[in-house]
Every structure is written in structure tokens, then in C-alpha cells.
Design a protein around this motif. Structure first.
Motif, PDB file in Angstrom:
ATOM      1  N   GLY A 244     -78.498 -11.576  23.206  1.00  0.00           N
ATOM      2  CA  GLY A 244     -77.699 -10.230  23.204  1.00  0.00           C
ATOM      3  C   GLY A 244     -78.275  -9.189  22.241  1.00  0.00           C
ATOM      4  N   SER A 245     -77.462  -8.091  22.031  1.00  0.00           N
ATOM      5  CA  SER A 245     -78.116  -6.949  21.132  1.00  0.00           C
ATOM      6  C   SER A 245     -77.410  -7.030  19.771  1.00  0.00           C
TER       7      SER A 245
ATOM      8  N   SER B  69     -67.479  -9.387  23.867  1.00  0.00           N
ATOM      9  CA  SER B  69     -68.691  -9.217  24.465  1.00  0.00           C
ATOM     10  C   SER B  69     -68.573  -7.464  24.637  1.00  0.00           C
TER      11      SER B  69
ATOM     12  N   CYS C 292     -70.766  -5.935  26.529  1.00  0.00           N
ATOM     13  CA  CYS C 292     -70.775  -5.585  28.147  1.00  0.00           C
ATOM     14  C   CYS C 292     -69.999  -6.447  28.964  1.00  0.00           C
TER      15      CYS C 292
ATOM     16  N   GLU D 281     -70.960  -7.619  32.063  1.00  0.00           N
ATOM     17  CA  GLU D 281     -71.877  -8.765  32.541  1.00  0.00           C
ATOM     18  C   GLU D 281     -71.451  -9.951  31.783  1.00  0.00           C
ATOM     19  N   GLN D 282     -71.671  -9.767  30.460  1.00  0.00           N
ATOM     20  CA  GLN D 282     -71.404 -10.851  29.674  1.00  0.00           C
ATOM     21  C   GLN D 282     -69.723 -11.481  29.869  1.00  0.00           C
TER      22      GLN D 282
ATOM     23  N   ALA E 152     -65.357  -3.271  22.332  1.00  0.00           N
ATOM     24  CA  ALA E 152     -65.735  -4.410  23.159  1.00  0.00           C
ATOM     25  C   ALA E 152     -64.761  -4.774  24.304  1.00  0.00           C
TER      26      ALA E 152
END
Ligand SMILES: C[S@@+](CC[C@H](N)C(=O)[O-])C[C@H]1O[C@@H](n2cnc3c(N)ncnc32)[C@H](O)[C@@H]1O
Length: 489
Positions: free
Chosen positions: A310-311, A371, A373, A375-376, A482
Motif C-alpha cells: 500500500g501507500s 483502507s 482505496c 479495491e482494497q 478511508a
């Protein structure tokens, strides 16, 4: 931060009825205090046992093997039978009672602590002492922090401030600068998880106040729970969790970056929270062992660190062992025989930790995954379903703060007679004749005419400024935040 007393500091034994037997040695040498304490203990025992005659010696509290309720009714029956019991019998009862007290006290950690109300809230210590963490309010948007230290100086654009002038002052006070003729000032605030999150040294991105409040609420956190968290990061969320589970809960926080794990551990201790947390240096996803399995190597042979995807969190991982539990690379939340009531995941690949979480959670335990995103989030939800979680719910909280204040606005006078032009009054007549209904063209024409009329008003009459109460949203909105996914095991 003072979220609850350490176990050793608690003196006394609590029955589930809420009656508390206090250890009189706690009162030291003071004979009057000890006598008072003894009398209060006797009264408490009598209350619990329903002994209306204060001259009678105290009876057994309750049998250790039974519940207090059973114990109570049993004692009542015993009382009915032995109302005129022999002195020897009573003496035996008192001895048994004292032994039982000692047994209960020895087992204090196992006692249901929800009755220790006085320890649920911060102790309310008002004065700053040396070594204390102090949140420094510089301006509405600038919070800083210091650990009060003799002869140290805190400097900012408002001036120089000697720590000596902090020590002994109450939290919340205003301090003037030593130079700058005292024009610069700051406020010294008592740290809370929210203030700490706004002033802490960021080692990673953190969970902010809004999400933290949602997480604490939807995880159903309450005092004395056992909670697991990964990763620890900067420890912002850890503080919020610890406040909720104090005074006797335990947070197991897992971080695969050794430097961060060590720093977090040190910080928690400096904040007086060491008794509420255990920091583990561990990859909860077990990616190391997955990599080893794939390459056919045995654990311990490969030196490569698991790589996070992840970022929010990647970082270096080099430091000496500092008493933080070592990572064996197998993954999961290792907390011995205990089961967690709740688990919080702030990881780049939370779905890898979900099977381990399912194993560690107690039945009906709650999980939250944070999360950034979608997608996560999707992959996490799929993993949660595969691992037997139910009641999945994903939310995004957005913060919209309002500024409410009195402002001066130009307001047209309302007492002027409204004079309509000829065209406007003819349209008004049509409108009234049609029961208030106009065609789109007529509506447009009417709007034009009324608009012209208002412009005319402004030119003719001066607009009076008036104070009105107004509410405006702040231009800056802290808090995306998030997607928060909650589920129950
Ligand atoms: C975004 S930070 C957490 C911030 C934290 N929630 C806070 O409020 O301060 C994510 C942390 O997870 C750690 N991490 C990432 N993958 C991990 C894993 N598999 N096991 C343990 N920790 C991990 C990272 O090193 C990083 O410090």
C-alpha cells in the motif's frame, strides 16, 4: 496521559454487588483512618449480608465457588438457621471470610472490573509536573507538544517559553513568553488522544479523530477489553483504543517495522500507558512465511523483508532489538491463549491478515479494516466472507464542520411599501386570476421585472447593516479518510 491506574495501585476487593472491602493497610500508620476504614468495611459486609443488627459480627461474603447471588441467598438461609450461632462458629466464619478476601485479592486481575467506576476516567491530575507530556496550543491550527523538563526552553514565533514556568501550573493555563515583553502566549493543554493525534510526530499517515471515533464506536470497545491492532504506525489510533479499554484492558499492537515498533513502545511508556499495551514486532500477514513457502526455503534462511503493497506505510526496517517481541515470520496475532474482543487493521493488504484475525477473535468479536482505496476494501470484504464473518458494513465518514458566529450583513429595509411597475402589476393580476399559476414565459417575465425593481430599490435606499447569526462550513475539511469496513465473527 492518564487513562487508568495500574493494577498495583488499586487497593481493595470488590464484590459484584458493588460493595467494596478496602484494604486498611492502605491507610498506613494513621490509627483514625484505619479505624474508620475498619468500620466502613464492617458496614459494607453487613449491608451485603443484610445484617440489620450492627452489633452482630460480620458473616461470610459468599462462597468462592458460587455466584455472589447464590452466595447471598445461601448466607441468608444460613443466617435463618444459625441466628443464635455459637461464638466459635462465628469466629470460624470470620476466619473463612478473611481467607476468602485474601484469595479474591490474589485473583484481583480476574475480577470483573466494571465496578471500579473511580478508575474509568482520567484521575484528573491538574498540575503539570516534570516529565509530563503537555500539548502546546499555539494557534487554532498549530498544536505542538513538549515533555516538561527543568531549565528547557520551548521557542516558537511567539517567543521563548521556559519549561520551569510550566511545571506546577494547571493544565489549560495561559503562559506568556519570557522575551517579547510577554506579548506572545500559549496554552498548555492536557493531552487526549485527539490532541495527541494533531500534535504527534508523524512516522506514518495516521487515523484522524473522525474515523477514530467511528472505529471505537462500531467496534463496541469498552473498558477492560482485549484488542489487537496492526500496524501500529505512529500510534495515533492506539491511543484512542487504549482510552476506550482502560483501566484494565490490553491492546496488542503489531508492527513489522522495527524502528516504528520501538518508538511506539517508548512513547506509550512515556505517556504512562505501558500497562495498557503490548507492542509486537511482527508481520501479521505472514508474508515472509508465504514467500518462504513459495521458494521452498525454511523460515530464518531468507533475509528479505516482506514488502508492503500500500501507500500509507512502507518504510525502513533497521534497528536493534529493544525489548519489543521479535518477529518469527509466521504471521498472525500471537497473544497466547487469550482471544481478542476486537481487531483493527490499518494495513496495505488487510485481506492477508483476515484469516489470522478470524482465528484470534472471540465469538461475536468485531473487526474493522481501514483502507483508503475501494479495491482494497473489495478484496477485504471477499476475504471476510470467506472466513466466516457476517454483518459486513462499509462506511465512509466525511467531516463537515461549521463556523457559527454573528456577522454584519447588508439587509434591505423591509418597511418600504412595495411599488410595482405597470407591467409587473398586470402580470401579478394574471397570476392571481390563475390561482397563482403562470406559464414559463410569464414566470420569466415576472422574474425580470421583479429583479429590475429590486435593483432600483438598492439604488434608491441605503442598505442597513444588521447583525445576523450565520453558520458557514469551513473551507478546509480535514478527514478523508478511508473506507471503514466492519464485520462480526
Ligand atoms: C498507516 S500506518 C498505521 C497508522 C496507525 N493506524 C496510526 O493511526 O498511527 C500502517 C502501518 O502498518 C505497518 N504494516 C504494514 N504491513 C504490515 C504487516 N503485514 N504487519 C505489521 N505491520 C504492518 C506499517 O509499517 C505502518 O507502520
Amino acid at each position: 496521559m492518564d487513562f487508568g491506574c495500574e493494577l498495583e495501585r488499586t487497593r481493595g476487593v470488590m464484590s459484584r454487588s458493588g460493595i467494596r472491602i478496602v484494604d486498611e493497610t492502605h491507610f498506613g500508620e494513621d490509627e483514625i483512618d484505619r479505624k474508620l476504614c475498619r468500620a466502613a468495611n464492617e458496614a459494607a459486609k453487613d449491608l451485603f449480608l443484610g445484617n440489620e443488627n450492627p452489633s452482630k459480627p460480620p458473616r461470610m461474603l459468599y462462597d468462592g465457588a458460587n455466584s455472589p447471588e447464590e452466595g447471598c441467598s445461601k448466607n441468608k438461609k444460613a443466617r435463618a438457621r444459625n441466628d443464635v450461632g455459637s461464638a466459635k462458629e462465628l469466629e470460624q466464619q470470620v476466619t473463612r471470610y478473611n481467607e476468602q478476601c485474601a484469595r479474591i485479592e490474589a485473583k484481583l486481575p480476574l475480577i470483573d472490573c466494571k465496578h471500579f467506576d473511580e478508575y474509568h476516567l482520567p484521575a484528573g491530575r491538574e498540575l503539570i509536573k516534570e516529565g509530563d507530556l503537555v500539548v502546546v496550543f499555539e494557534s487554532f491550527n498549530d498544536l505542538n507538544f513538549v515533555y516538561a523538563k527543568k531549565d528547557a526552553i520551548f521557542s516558537n514565533r511567539n517567543g521563548h517559553f521556559k519549561h520551569n514556568s510550566f511545571i506546577g501550573k494547571p493544565y489549560g493555563c495561559k503562559i506568556r513568553s519570557n522575551n517579547n515583553s510577554g506579548l506572545g502566549f500559549l496554552y498548555l493543554l492536557r493531552p487526549t488522544p485527539e490532541l495527541w493525534a494533531r500534535s504527534l510526530p508523524h512516522r506514518t499517515q495516521i487515523v484522524h479523530e473522525l474515523d477514530a471515533s467511528m472505529i471505537v464506536h462500531y467496534l463496541n470497545l469498552c473498558p477492560n477489553m482485549t484488542v489487537c491492532e496492526s500496524g501500529t504506525g505512529s500510534g495515533a489510533m492506539s491511543h484512542a483504543i487504549m482510552r476506550s479499554i482502560a483501566p484494565r484492558g490490553m491492546l496488542h499492537t503489531f508492527e513489522f517495522n522495527k524502528v516504528r515498533a520501538d518508538k511506539a513502545k517508548k512513547e506509550f511508556e512515556e505517556h504512562g500507558l505501558g500497562h495498557l499495551v503490548q507492542v509486537h514486532h511482527r508481520d501479521v500477514c505472514g508474508k515472509k512465511s508465504l514467500l518462504l513457502q513459495k521458494s521452498g526455503e525454511k523460515p530464518g534462511e531468507a533475509g528479505d523483508e516482506p514488502k508492503a503493497g500500500g501507500s500509507r506505510d512502507d518504510g525502513p526496517n533497521e534497528s536493534e532489538n529493544n525489548g519489543v517481541e521479535e518477529d518469527d515470520g509466521t504471521g498472525g496475532f500471537l497473544i497466547g491463549q487469550a482471544k481478542a474482543h476486537a481487531i483493527f487493521l490499518d494495513l496495505p493488504e488487510p485481506w492477508l491478515a483476515v484469516p489470522h484475525a478470524a482465528h484470534t477473535l472471540c465469538p461475536n468479536g468485531r473487526i474493522c479494516s481501514y483502507s483508503p482505496c475501494m479495491e482494497q476494501t473489495q478484496r477485504t470484504c471477499a476475504a471476510l466472507r470467506r472466513n466466516g464473518f457476517h454483518s459486513l458494513r462499509t462506511v465512509e465518514a466525511r467531516l463537515k464542520e461549521f463556523y457559527v458566529a454573528s456577522v454584519e450583513l447588508p439587509v434591505p429595509p423591509t418597511d418600504l411599501p412595495v411599488v410595482l411597475s405597470e407591467e409587473a402589476s398586470s402580470i401579478e393580476k394574471v397570476r392571481l386570476a390563475n390561482g397563482g399559476v403562470l406559464t414559463p414565459n410569464q414566470l420569466e417575465e415576472r422574474a425580470d421585472l421583479l429583479g429590475q425593481k429590486r435593483k432600483g430599490d438598492e439604488q434608491e435606499s441605503e442598505l442597513e447593516p444588521k447583525k445576523v447569526l450565520c453558520a458557514r462550513p469551513f473551507a478546509q475539511m480535514r478527514g478523508h479518510s478511508a473506507f471503514l469496513t466492519f464485520a462480526t465473527r
